[in-house]
Enzyme design. Structure first.
Site, PDB file in Angstrom:
ATOM      1  CD  GLU A 174      71.847  10.267  12.605  1.00 57.54           C
ATOM      2  OE1 GLU A 174      70.684  10.426  12.983  1.00 57.54           O
ATOM      3  OE2 GLU A 174      72.228  10.368  11.438  1.00 57.54           O
TER       4      GLU A 174
ATOM      5  CG  ASP B 265      69.138   8.353  18.805  1.00 56.39           C
ATOM      6  OD1 ASP B 265      68.905   9.551  18.634  1.00 56.39           O
ATOM      7  OD2 ASP B 265      68.934   7.487  17.941  1.00 56.39           O
TER       8      ASP B 265
ATOM      9  CB  SER C 119      67.927  12.403  14.297  1.00 60.54           C
ATOM     10  OG  SER C 119      69.197  12.850  13.893  1.00 60.54           O
TER      11      SER C 119
END
Length: 621
Positions: free
Chosen positions: A279, A283, A537
């Site tokens: 992740e 990001d 996310s």
């Protein structure tokens, strides 16, 4: 992940000259009580002193965030915010007097600069005598995780107006970070090249630019900043960034996020498991590419030994939340206070970015309402200072992420097939902008190449498990004034359906999310391979990047950052793309909250349209 620290509930006053009984916020139904804790074991104690003017702080934030107010964007300094939220008169002295009279060595007591926290280390024996309770080893039924907790504790009634809550822990972080919202990784799907395969099937950088009209030529402003929170051990890999940028944004090859290292700021480079990099890579690959040539800051919190958390980050942003009065004692490796761990303590060491992206969260039910309210006020403080806090919701619909899968309140089976809906924090905090997930609505005529592209609720079956956008209503926070009309309209439209599930959610709570963005099948490089990742996310840093670009445009026009954006968005819903189809699932309900015209409790006000949002915010002072 590290174990859950114990948060002890706040209290209400009983009759004078009695003791106040408090219950632990740990859900002991899920824990087996073991033997009594060793009396010599060290516990870290943090006492939250009651602060003043919380309501006035809310009024001030709403005033400076109201697009029709002459005070719009008149942000406060950190010092002004600290003065606003100073402790109640005599609260600190009352607590210190209690500690001194209880025989506590006052050289071990640390007072934060703003006076909002007292912290110290005590042995189990000392804490037992101070709080008039018994501490036991507690073992989680599913995970085997062990913690030290008491069922309840007692305080003098005279402290009822001086203490909000007491937090105790052994050598663990302030609270357990739930693994980031169960992002879905398709291990068996590898993109042969980072070229768009069509926005209907996969998400690429060019797809996002086309879908939301995101420009690639916004001139960065030197005072602008976008920060992305990551706890220690979760880190991006430089070689993965370069492989991604080499195909989609070649100017970025060799560039890295600016690292704001808080409490160690440990960047994982030793472990081989892809989940440590999955992740953060997502990001920073997308955020860096979307806002290039503006830099992105990696707000990396925690050391090798102590996993960082949101309290640590907030303390680093606000010296008045944690900094000791005595400047000599900058670090206390031997005992806990907000912002400190076993190796370092960074208090007021960092400047909050203009936009802060947080794709981490935990269930409201795991912590005291008072604790959540106090931490939510820290996000309110950031808004008062002009920071936009953008937070993702979960990928379990109306459930929350548990140690072995989706979890619901009162779900005795632990498999999310029943029980009340479990809201997620900090997405449920009224002073953040929470982001839900969408995916592309497939056209009926797949032969056409010019079909109108519409979004629907993110809901995908991956490896026989359903991932679906979170959303719902808080059990802790009431609906804020800026969203009451929109929520009322939603309840009118969905009245019959919501009536069928009325016993599963709090109808007066703060509704979330506020907005949404595409959350499915992002092409990401992880450990040298192209993978597809889904989850809110993914949508979160995309929306944060859009706000950051708009900030640069405003700053170049001599205006300030947009700050807390919810009042502007709720009073101008046409600036977003309304998502009207789909529903999330959870806790045994196949269609929990459904998308509809206007705001809804699964896609919020809708997905971004850059040009409409830019025009809106550029029209404001």
């Amino acid at each position: 992940m590290r174990s859950l620290a114990i948060l002890l509930y706040s209290f209400s006053a009983y009759a004078r000259a009695t003791l106040l009984r408090q219950e632990s916020s740990l859900n002991l139904d899920q824990w087996h009580r073991g033997h009594e804790a060793d009396s010599s074991l060290l516990l870290r104690i943090s006492i939250a002193i009651t602060i003043q003017n919380a309501n006035f702080g809310v009024e001030t934030l709403l005033r400076i965030s109201d697009p029709s107010s002459p005070h719009y964007s008149h942000y406060l300094s950190a010092k002004d915010v600290a003065r606003m939220f100073a402790p109640r008169p005599n609260a600190v002295s009352d607590v210190i007097k209690w500690l001194r009279e209880s025989g506590i060595d006052m050289t071990l007591v640390n007072l934060s600069h703003g006076g909002s926290h007292l912290s110290l280390s005590l042995s189990v024996q000392q804490a037992t005598l101070l709080l008039k309770t018994t501490f036991y080893h507690q073992i989680h039924q599913e995970t085997g995780q062990e913690e030290i907790a008491c069922q309840d504790y007692y305080l003098p009634e005279s402290l009822a107006r001086s203490i909000d809550y007491i937090l105790t822990s052994s050598s663990v972080p302030t609270h357990r970070q739930i693994p980031r919202h169960q992002v879905v990784l398709k291990d068996n799907v590898t993109a042969s090249a980072p070229l768009p395969l069509g926005c209907l099937k996969q998400t690429t950088l060019s797809c996002l630019r086309n879908l939301y009209g995101i420009p690639d030529n916004v001139e960065p402003h030197p005072n602008n900043s976008l920060g992305i929170f990551e706890p220690s051990w979760f880190s991006w890999l430089p070689e993965d960034l370069d492989k991604f940028f080499g195909k989609v944004q070649q100017d970025l090859v060799g560039h890295r996020p600016k690292v704001d290292a808080i409490n160690g700021g440990y960047l994982q480079r030793n472990e081989t498991g892809s989940h440590w990099f999955r992740e953060p890579n997502l990001d920073f690959e997308y955020a860096m590419a979307l806002i290039w040539p503006q830099n992105v800051t990696n707000v990396q919190v925690g050391s090798y030994n102590e996993v960082g958390n949101l309290d640590d980050m907030l303390a680093a942003f606000d010296q008045y939340y944690c900094d000791p009065i005595d400047p000599v004692h900058k670090k206390y490796p031997d005992f806990y206070r907000p912002g400190c761990n076993a190796t370092s303590c960074d208090c007021g060491s960092s400047s909050p970015p203009k936009v802060l992206s947080i794709s981490w969260g935990y269930t409201e039910a795991g912590f005291s309402p008072t604790y959540l309210q106090r931490q939510c006020l820290e996000f309110l403080k950031l808004g008062l200072m002009g920071t936009t806090v953008v937070v993702s919701v979960s990928d379990h619909g109306t459930a929350s992420a548990g140690p072995t899968g989706p979890s619901c309140i009162d779900d005795t089976m632990g498999n999310a097939t029943g029980g009340r809906f479990s809201p997620i924090f900090p997405a449920s905090c009224p002073w953040v902008t929470s982001v839900g997930g969408t995916q592309m609505l497939q056209p009926t005529n797949l032969q056409t190449t010019t079909a109108t592209i519409n979004e629907t609720v993110f809901r995908k079956l991956v490896k026989k498990q359903l991932a679906t956008s979170g959303g719902g209503f808080s059990n802790v926070f009431l609906a804020p004034s800026y969203q009451i009309p929109n929520v009322a309209t939603y309840k009118d439209i969905e009245g019959d359906h919501l009536g069928e599930i009325a016993d599963r959610f709090n109808s007066t709570g703060r509704g979330y999310p506020d907005v949404a963005a595409r959350a499915d099948d992002y092409q990401v490089v992880i450990k040298g391979e192209w993978k597809l990742i889904s989850g809110t996310s993914a949508s979160n840093p995309v929306f944060a990047s859009i706000i950051s670009l708009i900030n640069s445009e405003r700053m170049h026009a001599g205006k300030g950052p947009v700050g807390f954006i919810n009042p502007v968005l709720y009073s101008n819903p046409d600036a977003l793309n309304d998502v009207v189809t789909g529903a999330n699932q959870g806790c045994g309900v196949d269609e929990a909250f459904r998308a509809t015209h206007g705001w809804d409790a699964v896609t919020g006000l809708g997905s971004p349209d850059y040009e409409r949002l830019r025009r809106l915010f550029m029209s404001l002072p």
